[in-house]
Scaffold this motif. Structure first.
Motif, short mmCIF file in Angstrom:
data_model
loop_
_atom_site.label_atom_id
_atom_site.label_comp_id
_atom_site.label_asym_id
_atom_site.label_seq_id
_atom_site.Cartn_x
_atom_site.Cartn_y
_atom_site.Cartn_z
N GLU A 188 25.12 -5.69 -9.85
CA GLU A 188 26.20 -6.06 -8.95
C GLU A 188 27.40 -5.18 -9.22
OE1 GLU A 188 26.72 -7.85 -6.37
OE2 GLU A 188 24.88 -9.03 -6.28
N GLY A 189 28.29 -5.13 -8.25
CA GLY A 189 29.61 -4.57 -8.47
C GLY A 189 30.56 -5.73 -8.72
N PHE A 190 31.47 -5.94 -7.77
CA PHE A 190 32.36 -7.10 -7.80
C PHE A 190 32.00 -7.92 -6.56
CE2 PHE A 190 36.25 -9.46 -6.96
CZ PHE A 190 36.71 -9.80 -8.22
N PRO A 191 31.05 -8.84 -6.67
CA PRO A 191 30.50 -9.50 -5.49
C PRO A 191 31.48 -10.46 -4.83
CG PRO A 191 29.64 -10.50 -7.49
CD PRO A 191 30.44 -9.30 -7.92
N LEU A 192 31.35 -10.59 -3.51
CA LEU A 192 32.23 -11.48 -2.75
C LEU A 192 31.68 -12.90 -2.64
CD1 LEU A 192 33.33 -9.21 0.25
CD2 LEU A 192 34.49 -9.60 -1.93
N SER A 193 30.36 -13.05 -2.64
CA SER A 193 29.80 -14.39 -2.39
C SER A 193 30.26 -15.44 -3.41
CB SER A 193 28.27 -14.32 -2.31
OG SER A 193 27.71 -13.75 -3.47
N PRO A 194 30.39 -15.12 -4.70
CA PRO A 194 30.92 -16.15 -5.62
C PRO A 194 32.35 -16.57 -5.26
CG PRO A 194 29.82 -14.42 -6.86
CD PRO A 194 29.95 -13.92 -5.45
N LEU A 195 33.16 -15.61 -4.79
CA LEU A 195 34.52 -15.96 -4.37
C LEU A 195 34.49 -16.87 -3.15
CD1 LEU A 195 36.27 -12.47 -4.65
CD2 LEU A 195 36.27 -14.32 -6.34
N GLU A 196 33.62 -16.54 -2.19
CA GLU A 196 33.52 -17.34 -0.97
C GLU A 196 33.09 -18.77 -1.30
OE1 GLU A 196 32.25 -13.56 1.90
OE2 GLU A 196 30.75 -15.00 1.21
N ALA A 197 32.10 -18.91 -2.16
CA ALA A 197 31.62 -20.24 -2.53
C ALA A 197 32.71 -21.04 -3.24
CB ALA A 197 30.38 -20.12 -3.44
N GLN A 198 33.39 -20.40 -4.18
CA GLN A 198 34.43 -21.11 -4.93
C GLN A 198 35.61 -21.48 -4.03
OE1 GLN A 198 34.46 -19.52 -9.42
NE2 GLN A 198 34.33 -17.87 -7.92
N ALA A 199 35.91 -20.64 -3.04
CA ALA A 199 36.98 -20.98 -2.09
C ALA A 199 36.63 -22.24 -1.31
CB ALA A 199 37.24 -19.82 -1.14
N CYS A 200 35.32 -22.51 -1.18
CA CYS A 200 34.85 -23.75 -0.55
C CYS A 200 34.71 -24.88 -1.57
CB CYS A 200 33.52 -23.51 0.16
SG CYS A 200 33.62 -22.34 1.53
N ASN A 201 35.22 -24.63 -2.79
CA ASN A 201 35.23 -25.60 -3.89
C ASN A 201 33.84 -25.87 -4.46
OD1 ASN A 201 37.46 -26.43 -5.23
ND2 ASN A 201 37.53 -28.47 -4.32
N ILE A 202 32.96 -24.87 -4.35
CA ILE A 202 31.60 -24.99 -4.89
C ILE A 202 31.53 -24.22 -6.21
CG2 ILE A 202 29.16 -24.57 -4.45
CD1 ILE A 202 30.55 -26.65 -2.59
N PRO A 203 31.11 -24.86 -7.31
CA PRO A 203 30.98 -24.14 -8.59
C PRO A 203 29.88 -23.10 -8.52
CG PRO A 203 30.06 -26.34 -8.76
CD PRO A 203 30.74 -26.28 -7.42
N VAL A 204 29.99 -22.10 -9.37
CA VAL A 204 29.14 -20.92 -9.26
C VAL A 204 28.51 -20.56 -10.60
CG1 VAL A 204 29.20 -18.41 -8.87
CG2 VAL A 204 30.32 -19.95 -7.25
N VAL A 205 27.25 -20.12 -10.52
CA VAL A 205 26.53 -19.53 -11.65
C VAL A 205 26.21 -18.08 -11.29
CG1 VAL A 205 24.40 -19.56 -13.02
CG2 VAL A 205 25.49 -21.72 -12.35
N VAL A 206 26.56 -17.12 -12.15
CA VAL A 206 26.22 -15.71 -11.91
C VAL A 206 25.57 -15.12 -13.15
CG1 VAL A 206 28.16 -15.40 -10.31
CG2 VAL A 206 28.44 -14.78 -12.73
N THR A 207 24.75 -14.10 -12.93
CA THR A 207 24.21 -13.35 -14.06
C THR A 207 25.28 -12.39 -14.58
OG1 THR A 207 23.19 -11.92 -12.38
CG2 THR A 207 21.77 -13.47 -13.52
N ASP A 208 25.17 -12.06 -15.85
CA ASP A 208 26.16 -11.21 -16.49
C ASP A 208 25.83 -9.75 -16.23
OD1 ASP A 208 28.22 -10.24 -17.98
OD2 ASP A 208 27.43 -10.87 -19.94
#
Length: 371
Positions: free
Chosen positions: A287-307
């Motif tokens: 990944e680079g700096f992905p947008l989907s985790p930001l989008e999910a969190q803006a909807c108040n959804i917690p996020v899990v990402v790989t390092d």
């Protein structure tokens, strides 16, 4: 908006013309970010996007939201491989449009668009580096280093990790940091049951979601394997299309989880997708700096990402969970933790404060008026 003295010298009045150059205008994080910059243009700005690869009608078919921006798009249908004549084509286009700014994204656009911008005497050249994994190749390092010397752009990194790697690889550069942003007025919390009805998802199971191209690099295979070992009341919703569609569906049957996995294809209303979830997961291998985790969190959804890449830089420090790539056991533990603690935090606050698209757009605008 205040007019730059540089722009006034060019005799263009108060209109600022900006051209973004990308490799291909297809659904993806980088391309979505560029489209957001186009959408954020104010009345004193005209913004265009040049896609080196692809053709207009094909792009509109695969990404329908582009239709409303058709008059701002150019497609050059570049074939595979090196095409030196593309520099001349771009230079002619830049001379015809007379932009004050050419902004390139990734190594190909830097090479072709950046050099063409110098030939066309475009006064301000900006290059944003969105990830660094591609520069693990020494040949690419050499090409990018040469391109940076020839183009002499204002160099921007979209993540702290990318900025540090640029400094290490190209010590004569001084990369600035502007993190990617998303539209926090569009990505908002919503009613979970209504969102699930809109997407034809079951109302009651716990729902993990993931979004991205169905390709090996996005790691959906590991997420499916993790799901098969999670309790049966937990389901998975997958947004996206790609070459692994058939393979992933077959894997669901092999793992006997086909009734718990919901393939939604290309989802146009992504806020609705996130609102339907309990947890969002990005199991990518790169990944680079992905947008989907930001989008999910803006909807108040917690996020899990790989390092990987700068993915962990997108996480709310309270609710976000980092897991190991390609490690199913680690992914199971991380998803279990996120599901158990999802009600304790408000990740939207982190995104609104740090990653709103209006702040990103203004930061790039400020570069122009400081040039």
């Amino acid at each position: 908006m205040k007019t730059s003295p540089l722009i006034a010298k060019k005799g263009t009045g108060s209109t600022l013309k900006v051209i973004h150059v990308v490799q291909h205008m297809a659904p993806g994080g980088l391309e979505t970010m560029v489209l957001e910059l186009l959408k954020q243009a104010n009345d004193a700005e005209r913004v265009f996007i040049v896609s080196l690869e692809g053709e207009m009608e094909q792009a509109l078919e695969h990404w329908p939201k582009l239709r409303q921006y058709r008059s701002h798009l150019f497609f050059l249908a570049k074939p595979a491989g090196t095409q030196i004549t593309l520099v001349r084509t771009l230079s002619r286009l830049f001379k015809a449009l007379s932009p004050q700014v050419v902004h390139t994204h990734h190594i190909g656009p830097l090479l072709y668009g950046g050099i063409a911008a110098r030939l066309a005497k475009v006064p301000i050249r900006i290059h944003t580096e969105h990830d660094m994994w591609h520069l693990n190749c020494e040949k690419r390092q050499s090409v990018e280093g040469l391109a940076l010397k020839l183009v002499k752009p204002i160099l921007v990194a979209d993540a702290c990790g990318v900025q540090q790697q640029l400094i290490e690889l190209f010590p004569n550069t001084e990369p600035l940091l502007i993190k990617n942003g998303i539209d926090c007025n569009r990505f908002v919390p919503g009613d979970r049951l209504s969102a699930r009805r809109a997407l034809n998802l079951p109302a009651h199971p716990m729902m993990i979601g993931t979004a991205g191209r169905l390709e090996t690099v996005k790691g959906q295979i590991f997420l499916l394997k993790a799901l098969s070992r999670l309790p049966k009341h937990i389901h998975l919703a997958i947004a996206g299309i790609g070459s692994l569609d058939t393979e992933l569906k077959q894997l669901c049957h092999d793992l006997e989880i086909q009734d718990r996995v919901h393939f939604l294809g290309l989802v146009d209303q992504m806020p609705t997708f996130y609102q339907a979830l309990d947890v969002f997961c990005l199991p990518s291998l790169q990944e680079g700096f992905p947008l989907s985790p930001l989008e999910a969190q803006a909807c108040n959804i917690p996020v899990v990402v790989t390092d990987v890449g700068a993915a962990k830089e997108t996480l709310c420090p309270l609710s976000g969970v980092v897991t190991e790539p390609k490690n199913v056991a680690s992914l199971i533990d991380s998803l279990t933790l996120a599901l158990q603690t999802k009600h304790l935090f408000c990740p939207r606050d982190f995104v609104v404060e740090n990653n709103d698209v209006r702040a990103m757009s203004q930061a790039y605008r400020n570069l122009v008026f400081k040039a």
